[in-house]
Design a protein around this motif. Structure first.
Motif, short mmCIF file in Angstrom:
data_model
loop_
_atom_site.label_atom_id
_atom_site.label_comp_id
_atom_site.label_asym_id
_atom_site.label_seq_id
_atom_site.Cartn_x
_atom_site.Cartn_y
_atom_site.Cartn_z
N ASP A 210 0.83 -1.21 0.00
CA ASP A 210 0.00 0.00 0.00
C ASP A 210 0.86 1.26 0.00
N GLY A 275 -15.03 10.07 2.07
CA GLY A 275 -15.41 8.69 1.79
C GLY A 275 -15.90 8.53 0.37
N LYS A 276 -16.71 7.49 0.14
CA LYS A 276 -17.22 7.21 -1.20
C LYS A 276 -17.99 8.40 -1.76
N GLU A 313 -18.47 -2.39 0.14
CA GLU A 313 -18.03 -1.01 -0.03
C GLU A 313 -16.61 -0.93 -0.56
N ASP A 314 -15.77 -1.89 -0.19
CA ASP A 314 -14.39 -1.90 -0.66
C ASP A 314 -13.86 -3.31 -0.48
N VAL A 315 -12.78 -3.62 -1.19
CA VAL A 315 -12.19 -4.95 -1.08
C VAL A 315 -10.68 -4.85 -1.25
N ARG A 316 -9.96 -5.66 -0.52
CA ARG A 316 -8.52 -5.78 -0.69
C ARG A 316 -8.15 -7.24 -0.47
N SER A 331 -15.00 -4.80 3.04
CA SER A 331 -15.48 -3.72 3.92
C SER A 331 -16.98 -3.54 3.69
#
Length: 353
Positions: A210, A275-276, A313-316, A331
């Motif tokens: 990151d 945020g988004k 909402e998010d992914v990693r 997330s």
């Protein structure tokens, strides 16, 4: 709408692909004919014809390095290539100052900067969705016509971006803080890895990736960007260097607890990042799922979340060194974490509660 794109690198080709999806015609030009050919083969448009000046484009997008914007603008205006012009350089004072010095028509020129990009470069890295939901700064001069501003605003919105008007000088100070200095900080950390033992790098996790990801950007382009915004970037770097030097002193003096102040201020700063969709930051819960490293697994995981009625909402993804599995961290809203865990467990997914 007819758009002329001058410079078929990552940003220029992405603009071309985005407007093509909405039915616009696109002419492509670049000093390297091979990049034009590649962009055209990707469906970004057609090479700029010699007769283009007889029927001007509605807008010309100048996607060249900052130091070349003004000369490119002057040449395009001399041949009456378009009704109005914009650029996508990540600094604004330099091209504006140089454009005035060259006698460019400032009424038809809207300096712009889409805040989007990738660590990869060239037309092969271009994406039609690169600008979706991203800010597109517009920095018109005092003499820029409202018609030109309206045309460029429409272009940004067609690409899926969110246009924001800003003063050129303020823009350069802001991007020094949120883009240019962070790139150098990432490069400085990545430089520490050049002589690191392989055994140390074997332990590398997502945190290191990151921090250093953007350091893989194009060196030539970033050298020009940083040179064009040297003053504001140097101010931010000096402040960051002072914080790090103080942290190093505390650790050397055997007072690691004092570093907590920097860590806490850092947390406060992170919380201020929008945020988004540019809204206020939201609290999310991370749901961790073990996922096999094979085709179709992410699709199955997302389908399972969709069937549970949960929006991701998010992914990693954290890859496990030497193993054919990884951990997907999804997330979600806190209230949706429990139902998602239940649904995934029922579907046979290994999850961490």
């Amino acid at each position: 709408m007819q758009v002329a794109v001058i410079g078929t690198g990552l940003i220029g080709t992405s603009v071309a692909l985005a407007v093509r999806e909405h039915g616009a015609g696109v002419w492509l030009a670049d000093e390297d004919p091979e990049t034009v050919r590649l962009a055209a083969n990707l469906g970004a448009g057609e090479p700029l014809p010699d007769t283009a000046a007889r029927v001007p484009a509605d807008i010309a997008v100048i996607a060249v390095p900052p130091s070349a914007v003004a000369a490119t603008l002057a040449a395009a205006q001399a041949r009456r290539l378009a009704a109005c012009y914009t650029d996508v350089a990540s600094v604004k004072q330099l091209p504006v100052t140089q454009a005035r010095a060259l006698g460019c028509d400032m009424t038809s020129y809207v300096p712009g900067h889409p805040l989007a990009g990738r660590e990869k470069h060239g037309p092969a890295a271009a994406r039609a969705d690169l600008f979706l939901g991203r800010t597109w700064a517009l920095c018109p001069a005092a003499e820029t016509s409202e018609q030109a501003v309206a045309t460029v605003t429409a272009l940004a919105m067609t690409c899926g971006a969110v246009p924001v008007r800003a003063d050129a000088a303020a823009h350069d100070r802001w991007v020094a803080l949120i883009s240019h200095a962070p790139h150098l900080v990432a490069a400085a950390m990545a430089a520490r890895l050049e002589t690191a033992p392989p055994e140390a790098l074997d332990l590398a996790g997502q945190g290191l990736r990151d921090v250093t990801r953007i350091a893989a950007g194009d060196t030539g382009l970033w050298t020009q960007i940083l040179a064009a915004n040297a003053g504001p970037v140097a101010e931010v770097l000096s402040a960051v260097a002072a914080d790090l030097a103080e942290a190093a002193r505390m650790l050397t003096d055997g007072d690691p607890k004092s570093v907590a102040t920097l860590l806490e201020v850092g947390q406060t700063g992170v919380a201020r990042i929008p945020g988004k969709h540019g809204g206020a930051p939201r609290e999310f819960t991370a749901v961790q799922v073990v996922i096999r490293d094979q085709p179709g697994e992410l699709t199955r995981l997302f389908d399972a979340a969709g069937q549970a009625g949960v929006n991701i909402e998010d992914v990693r993804i954290e890859h496990s060194p030497g193993l054919p599995v990884g951990v997907a961290e999804l997330s979600v809203r806190p209230a949706e974490a429990g139902p998602l865990l239940d649904a995934l467990e029922a579907g046979g997914w290994p999850v961490r509660r």
